[in-house]
Write an enzyme that holds these catalytic residues in place. Structure first.
Site, PDB file in Angstrom:
ATOM      1  N   HIS A  24      -0.942  10.249  -3.426  1.00 54.61           N
ATOM      2  CA  HIS A  24      -2.214   9.726  -2.936  1.00 54.61           C
ATOM      3  C   HIS A  24      -3.391  10.662  -3.145  1.00 54.61           C
ATOM      4  O   HIS A  24      -4.516  10.216  -3.327  1.00 54.61           O
ATOM      5  CB  HIS A  24      -2.114   9.382  -1.441  1.00 54.61           C
ATOM      6  CG  HIS A  24      -3.369   8.773  -0.901  1.00 54.61           C
ATOM      7  ND1 HIS A  24      -4.292   9.478  -0.172  1.00 54.61           N
ATOM      8  CD2 HIS A  24      -3.874   7.535  -1.043  1.00 54.61           C
ATOM      9  CE1 HIS A  24      -5.308   8.683   0.131  1.00 54.61           C
ATOM     10  NE2 HIS A  24      -5.079   7.497  -0.381  1.00 54.61           N
ATOM     11  N   ASP A  28      -1.021   5.366  -6.597  1.00 55.40           N
ATOM     12  CA  ASP A  28      -2.142   6.289  -6.733  1.00 55.40           C
ATOM     13  C   ASP A  28      -1.691   7.327  -7.746  1.00 55.40           C
ATOM     14  O   ASP A  28      -0.545   7.776  -7.705  1.00 55.40           O
ATOM     15  CB  ASP A  28      -2.453   6.961  -5.398  1.00 55.40           C
ATOM     16  CG  ASP A  28      -3.020   5.982  -4.389  1.00 55.40           C
ATOM     17  OD1 ASP A  28      -4.003   5.301  -4.717  1.00 55.40           O
ATOM     18  OD2 ASP A  28      -2.466   5.904  -3.272  1.00 55.40           O
ATOM     19  N   HIS A  46       0.834  -1.201   0.000  1.00 57.00           N
ATOM     20  CA  HIS A  46       0.000   0.000   0.000  1.00 57.00           C
ATOM     21  C   HIS A  46       0.872   1.257   0.000  1.00 57.00           C
ATOM     22  O   HIS A  46       1.557   1.531   0.981  1.00 57.00           O
ATOM     23  CB  HIS A  46      -0.872  -0.052   1.262  1.00 57.00           C
ATOM     24  CG  HIS A  46      -1.824   1.079   1.413  1.00 57.00           C
ATOM     25  ND1 HIS A  46      -1.756   1.954   2.474  1.00 57.00           N
ATOM     26  CD2 HIS A  46      -2.877   1.463   0.666  1.00 57.00           C
ATOM     27  CE1 HIS A  46      -2.736   2.831   2.372  1.00 57.00           C
ATOM     28  NE2 HIS A  46      -3.432   2.558   1.296  1.00 57.00           N
ATOM     29  N   GLU A  80      -4.155   3.080  -9.154  1.00 58.77           N
ATOM     30  CA  GLU A  80      -5.512   3.572  -8.879  1.00 58.77           C
ATOM     31  C   GLU A  80      -5.770   4.859  -9.657  1.00 58.77           C
ATOM     32  O   GLU A  80      -4.980   5.807  -9.600  1.00 58.77           O
ATOM     33  CB  GLU A  80      -5.699   3.842  -7.381  1.00 58.77           C
ATOM     34  CG  GLU A  80      -7.109   4.395  -7.097  1.00 58.77           C
ATOM     35  CD  GLU A  80      -7.375   4.724  -5.631  1.00 58.77           C
ATOM     36  OE1 GLU A  80      -6.582   4.322  -4.767  1.00 58.77           O
ATOM     37  OE2 GLU A  80      -8.391   5.405  -5.372  1.00 58.77           O
ATOM     38  N   GLU A 137       1.532  -0.657  -5.140  1.00 56.77           N
ATOM     39  CA  GLU A 137       0.415   0.220  -5.463  1.00 56.77           C
ATOM     40  C   GLU A 137       0.871   1.596  -5.937  1.00 56.77           C
ATOM     41  O   GLU A 137       1.832   2.148  -5.398  1.00 56.77           O
ATOM     42  CB  GLU A 137      -0.489   0.407  -4.237  1.00 56.77           C
ATOM     43  CG  GLU A 137      -1.808   1.067  -4.620  1.00 56.77           C
ATOM     44  CD  GLU A 137      -2.484   1.832  -3.485  1.00 56.77           C
ATOM     45  OE1 GLU A 137      -1.814   2.176  -2.503  1.00 56.77           O
ATOM     46  OE2 GLU A 137      -3.683   2.103  -3.622  1.00 56.77           O
TER      47      GLU A 137
HETATM   48 CA    CA Z   1      -4.966   3.844  -3.273  1.00 50.26          CA
END
Ligand code: CA
Length: 316
Positions: A49, A36, A7, A139, A34
């Site tokens: 993020h 973002d 994360h 994401e 991950e």
């Molecule tokens: Ca995220």
């Protein structure tokens, strides 16, 4: 074995979304890293993020007067060249204190912001150098907001992902978003064949039209299964705390999702901020993996989760 999803990188140890945090997560044998993604003024995709940049950088001192009326500094108001001048810090709260006080000391170290392409190149390079096959888990952040700001973040992201060889369901990638309408668009209108993840938050969290309460029902999950491969729910949506001395139990969402043919990848497993009712990360990982049978875990501490999962596999 459930997938370990780092994360924001190994952000329990290094400032979130920095390349060092990603390299560390890679070395800790995460299955996925991950990203973002948000868009700069000059339409570059950067790994951050939030659409705001003031809680993780020194933007307020470096570019005073560039905040919007709400007092926040927006990535969209800066060119990539300006973003690159910023120093990244461990995440701070509204008062300027570290959100997780035991982590990397705030406002120290030499960390910067990088682009999505640069991070994909890091992962590809590490995979080549080590012979590994670590995946990515990008994401699409706030697609409707980006659209209002005059940019189609989704199309821009798909172009970069395609250019880096991420094309189909066999590739080591999951593409995630909170916005259900955008995921339908990604699959149907844009013809994307990547594995997709519907994130499930609280209805009060995100400024999109997505109704997470409905999506969590049998009918909602059946509908989702026509578009996505997995759900990414907040951990609190999967369990109910037991009364004193009693173990937690399932809300039924994991079972309903599996029944619909969807994988379940809950967020977030933090050794220094456990979900309510759990006494240790081991208890939390044990409940979610053994009792609920989730298929992957978002964690700030990929080494600890990896170690716990390996211990279970050994029968210990
Ligand atoms: Ca995220």
């Amino acid at each position: 074995m459930p997938a370990v999803i780092a994360h924001r990188g190994a952000c329990g140890y290094l400032p979130e979304h920095t390349l060092p945090a990603k390299a560390m997560a890679y070395a800790m044998a995460a299955d996925f890293l991950e990203q973002d993604v948000v868009v700069t003024r000059d339409d570059e995709l950067v790994v951050l993020h939030d659409i705001h940049i003031d809680r993780v950088t020194d933007v307020a001192t470096r570019y005073p007067g560039r905040a919007r009326e709400d007092g926040r500094y927006y990535v969209r108001d800066f060119d990539l060249a300006e973003i690159r001048t910023l120093r990244v810090t461990e995440r701070l709260d509204r008062e300027g204190r570290p959100v997780y006080p035991g982590r990397f000391p705030p406002r120290t170290g030499h960390f910067g912001v990088h682009t999505l392409a640069e991070e994909l190149a890091l992962v590809a390079g590490l995979n080549r150098a080590t012979g590994g096959r670590t995946g990515v888990y990008p994401e699409i952040k706030r697609p409707a907001w980006h659209h209002e700001q005059g940019v189609d973040i989704t199309v821009a992201m798909l172009e970069v992902l395609t250019a880096h060889g991420y094309a189909g369901p066999e590739d080591a990638i999951f593409l995630q978003c909170f916005d259900a309408g955008e995921l339908v668009r990604v699959r149907q209108e844009l013809g994307c064949r990547l594995r997709l993840v519907q994130l499930i938050g609280e209805n009060s969290w995100e400024e999109s039209d997505t109704d997470y309460v409905y999506l969590s029902t049998e009918g909602g999950l059946a509908e989702l299964a026509g578009t996505v491969d997995a759900i990414g729910p907040w951990v609190n949506q999967l369990y109910i705390r037991g009364a004193a001395g009693q173990p937690p139990r399932s809300t039924g969402l994991t079972e309903r999702a599996h029944e619909a043919g969807l994988l379940v990848h809950p967020y977030t497993f933090r050794a220094d901020s456990l979900a309510p009712g759990f006494g240790s990360l081991a208890d939390m990982v044990g409940f979610f993996c053994s009792d609920l049978g989730v298929d992957g875990l978002f964690t700030d501490f990929p080494d600890q989760v990896r170690q716990l999962l390996n211990g279970r596999a050994d029968g210990r």
